[in-house]
Scaffold this active site. Structure first.
Site, PDB file in Angstrom:
ATOM      1  N   CYS A  49      -6.793 -28.327  12.577  1.00  0.00           N
ATOM      2  CA  CYS A  49      -8.045 -29.084  12.735  1.00  0.00           C
ATOM      3  C   CYS A  49      -7.801 -30.591  12.640  1.00  0.00           C
ATOM      4  CB  CYS A  49      -9.076 -28.631  11.707  1.00  0.00           C
ATOM      5  SG  CYS A  49      -9.689 -26.979  12.075  1.00  0.00           S
TER       6      CYS A  49
ATOM      7  N   GLN B  81     -12.390   6.669  -3.769  1.00  0.00           N
ATOM      8  CA  GLN B  81     -12.964   6.896  -2.431  1.00  0.00           C
ATOM      9  C   GLN B  81     -14.415   7.368  -2.584  1.00  0.00           C
ATOM     10  OE1 GLN B  81     -11.693   6.341   0.551  1.00  0.00           O
ATOM     11  NE2 GLN B  81      -9.525   5.961   0.163  1.00  0.00           N
TER      12      GLN B  81
ATOM     13  N   HIS C 165      -5.346 -21.585  11.433  1.00  0.00           N
ATOM     14  CA  HIS C 165      -6.681 -22.045  11.034  1.00  0.00           C
ATOM     15  C   HIS C 165      -7.471 -20.930  10.344  1.00  0.00           C
ATOM     16  CE1 HIS C 165     -10.767 -23.556  11.041  1.00  0.00           C
ATOM     17  NE2 HIS C 165     -11.100 -22.391  11.572  1.00  0.00           N
TER      18      HIS C 165
ATOM     19  N   ASP D 194      -7.699  -7.733   0.891  1.00  0.00           N
ATOM     20  CA  ASP D 194      -6.686  -7.916   1.934  1.00  0.00           C
ATOM     21  C   ASP D 194      -7.324  -7.516   3.250  1.00  0.00           C
ATOM     22  OD1 ASP D 194      -6.523  -4.886   1.459  1.00  0.00           O
ATOM     23  OD2 ASP D 194      -5.301  -5.177   3.248  1.00  0.00           O
TER      24      ASP D 194
ATOM     25  N   CYS E  50     -12.892 -28.577   8.206  1.00  0.00           N
ATOM     26  CA  CYS E  50     -11.633 -27.937   7.809  1.00  0.00           C
ATOM     27  C   CYS E  50     -10.524 -28.989   7.850  1.00  0.00           C
ATOM     28  CB  CYS E  50     -11.308 -26.791   8.761  1.00  0.00           C
ATOM     29  SG  CYS E  50      -9.732 -25.995   8.412  1.00  0.00           S
TER      30      CYS E  50
ATOM     31  N   ASP F 108       0.865  -1.179   0.000  1.00  0.00           N
ATOM     32  CA  ASP F 108       0.000   0.000   0.000  1.00  0.00           C
ATOM     33  C   ASP F 108       0.903   1.231   0.000  1.00  0.00           C
ATOM     34  OD1 ASP F 108       0.965   0.432   2.502  1.00  0.00           O
ATOM     35  OD2 ASP F 108      -0.914  -0.001   3.545  1.00  0.00           O
ATOM     36  N   SER F 109       0.307   2.380  -0.177  1.00  0.00           N
ATOM     37  CA  SER F 109       1.109   3.602  -0.336  1.00  0.00           C
ATOM     38  C   SER F 109       1.566   4.171   0.995  1.00  0.00           C
ATOM     39  CB  SER F 109       0.260   4.650  -1.037  1.00  0.00           C
ATOM     40  OG  SER F 109      -0.850   4.963  -0.208  1.00  0.00           O
ATOM     41  N   GLY F 110       0.978   3.696   2.081  1.00  0.00           N
ATOM     42  CA  GLY F 110       1.271   4.276   3.392  1.00  0.00           C
ATOM     43  C   GLY F 110       0.210   5.261   3.836  1.00  0.00           C
ATOM     44  N   GLY F 111      -0.594   5.712   2.882  1.00  0.00           N
ATOM     45  CA  GLY F 111      -1.597   6.745   3.180  1.00  0.00           C
ATOM     46  C   GLY F 111      -2.552   6.354   4.293  1.00  0.00           C
ATOM     47  N   PHE F 112      -2.983   5.130   4.292  1.00  0.00           N
ATOM     48  CA  PHE F 112      -3.981   4.672   5.262  1.00  0.00           C
ATOM     49  C   PHE F 112      -3.473   4.855   6.693  1.00  0.00           C
ATOM     50  CE2 PHE F 112      -5.844   1.225   7.844  1.00  0.00           C
ATOM     51  CZ  PHE F 112      -7.182   1.590   7.746  1.00  0.00           C
TER      52      PHE F 112
ATOM     53  N   CYS G 283      -7.235 -28.282   7.713  1.00  0.00           N
ATOM     54  CA  CYS G 283      -5.938 -27.646   7.992  1.00  0.00           C
ATOM     55  C   CYS G 283      -5.181 -28.476   9.029  1.00  0.00           C
ATOM     56  CB  CYS G 283      -6.124 -26.202   8.461  1.00  0.00           C
ATOM     57  SG  CYS G 283      -6.476 -25.978  10.213  1.00  0.00           S
TER      58      CYS G 283
ATOM     59  N   ASP H 299      -3.578   8.156  -1.738  1.00  0.00           N
ATOM     60  CA  ASP H 299      -4.894   8.802  -1.827  1.00  0.00           C
ATOM     61  C   ASP H 299      -5.160   9.591  -0.550  1.00  0.00           C
ATOM     62  OD1 ASP H 299      -5.000   6.513  -0.249  1.00  0.00           O
ATOM     63  OD2 ASP H 299      -7.112   6.161  -0.649  1.00  0.00           O
TER      64      ASP H 299
ATOM     65  N   GLY I 140     -11.405   3.148   1.768  1.00  0.00           N
ATOM     66  CA  GLY I 140     -12.212   3.866   2.755  1.00  0.00           C
ATOM     67  C   GLY I 140     -13.439   3.107   3.205  1.00  0.00           C
TER      68      GLY I 140
HETATM   69 ZN   LIG Z   1      -8.734 -25.635  10.468  1.00  0.00          ZN
END
Ligand SMILES: [Zn+2]
Length: 377
Positions: free
Chosen positions: A314, A194, A340, A271, A309, A93-97, A311, A147, A221
């Site tokens: 689990c 935005q 998990h 993300d 699940c 990301d640009s860092g703006g957030f 994984c 932004d 946003g």
């Molecule tokens: Zn799991």
């Protein structure tokens, strides 16, 4: 072609898309979710584990990298992929957030953002051009424009003003970025639209950003305290104005229900810290909704977190054991629970892609949400 659509399915809210995003560090199928590697590590999870879970992409954070370990060190390491040894797609990301949070930002002008370094208390100034140069040094596959992010529930005039600035900054970002990182690899740039919760502003911003012909377009946003319904509306307002041939990225979204809803509205990329943050609070995803594992009722529950699940966690540990670790403040429980939750989200994205490929996304969405929403945490 860097991005291609393989299949689409009409839904009641738009068009769900299955596609592929190709970069110099690998290809990821879309729609996809990126775990957040803020400090160049996904919290409690190794790059090897991300890959074994089927994760092809991560996002890191320019603001944090700029403060620590800093630009010179990343350049010496020849970029973030090599430094953290992640063999996959990386966004930054640009860092703006982060910079625009009240506690850090000192002033925002047409020129850029003045912000405070919380480690040294020194003041820094970031212009859109700096955000681009910095991301070329990180060497990410996708760089984000700087932004001006307004408060999601800000008033009309302040959000309209932020849009004007966001558009001007996007133009400046576009102008200085040559399409490559300083390591000679292809670097795409995505613009960010935005507009708070105002329909005309969301539409205007989408049109403005789209007109600049970036490699992809993001919606920013959102997921900042508004209701899910408000967020879905904002997505519906913007998607029709974002080029259908380019990836659409909804920033900061990662709850299972929101992912499914956003895909059905035509979003390709996500993300969020949501899976790892929830894991740290013992809130776990299951196909039957969220569970809060530190509750007393799991003390003698010898089943897995989610019987469906597959994984590592689990397959190997019971709720009772994980409950015990969390109550004993053993750090391993952060690892297991994060594993998990991230796995669950990556598997969900895989199921979404499979459903679109078979033309069964609508049914999948209905079934998934019916079960997932049954049990609120
Ligand atoms: Zn799991």
């Amino acid at each position: 072609m860097t991005f291609k659509i393989i299949k689409t399915e009409k839904t009641e809210n738009g068009i769900a898309r299955l596609g592929e995003l190709e970069t110099d560090h690998g290809t990821t199928q879309t729609p996809f979710f990126m775990p957040v590697a803020t400090k160049l590590t996904v919290k409690h999870i190794s790059p090897m584990e991300i890959k074994e879970m089927g994760g092809d992409a991560c996002i890191s954070n320019s603001y944090i990298l700029y403060l620590r370990p800093g630009r010179e060190l990343i350049k010496k390491a020849k970029g973030i992929h090599k430094f953290m040894n992640f063999k996959g797609v990386m966004f930054t990301d640009s860092g703006g957030f982060q910079i625009q949070r009240k506690t850090i930002m000192e002033e925002i002008t047409d020129e850029g953002v003045k912000f405070k370094d919380p480690f040294s208390n020194r003041t820094h100034f970031l212009r859109p051009e700096d955000a681009m140069h910095m991301q070329r040094e990180w060497g990410s596959d996708v760089a984000m424009c700087l932004d001006h992010m307004p408060a999601v529930k800000g008033d009309y005039d302040s959000i309209a003003e932020s849009l004007k600035r966001t558009y001007e900054w996007a133009q400046r970002c576009k102008k200085v970025h040559g399409g490559k990182s300083i390591y000679g690899k292809k670097q795409m740039v995505f613009g960010i639209a935005q507009g708070g919760l105002f329909k005309d502003l969301r539409e205007q911003s989408a049109k403005d950003i789209n007109s600049l012909d970036f490699d992809g377009n993001a919606m920013g946003g959102l997921a900042l305290g508004e209701s899910s319904e408000e967020m879905y509306k904002a997505i519906e307002w913007q998607v029709p104005f974002l080029d259908e041939k380019k990836p659409r990225y909804l920033m900061g979204v990662g709850s299972p229900a929101d992912l499914v809803e956003a895909v059905s509205r035509g979003v390709d990329c996500f993300d969020s810290i949501y899976p790892t943050q929830n894991a740290r609070h013992c809130h776990l995803f299951t196909n039957d909704g969220m569970i809060k594992l530190d509750r007393g009722k799991y003390r003698e529950d010898f089943g897995p977190i989610d019987p469906e699940c597959d994984c590592y966690v689990c397959r190997n540990f019971t709720r009772a054991y994980l409950h015990h670790l969390s109550r004993s403040s053993e750090w391993t429980h952060h690892r297991y629970l994060s594993y998990h939750n991230v796995y669950f989200i990556l598997q969900l994205m895989k199921k979404i892609r499979l459903a679109i490929s078979k033309g069964e996304f609508n049914e999948f969405k209905k079934e998934f949400l019916k079960r997932f929403k049954k049990n609120k945490k």
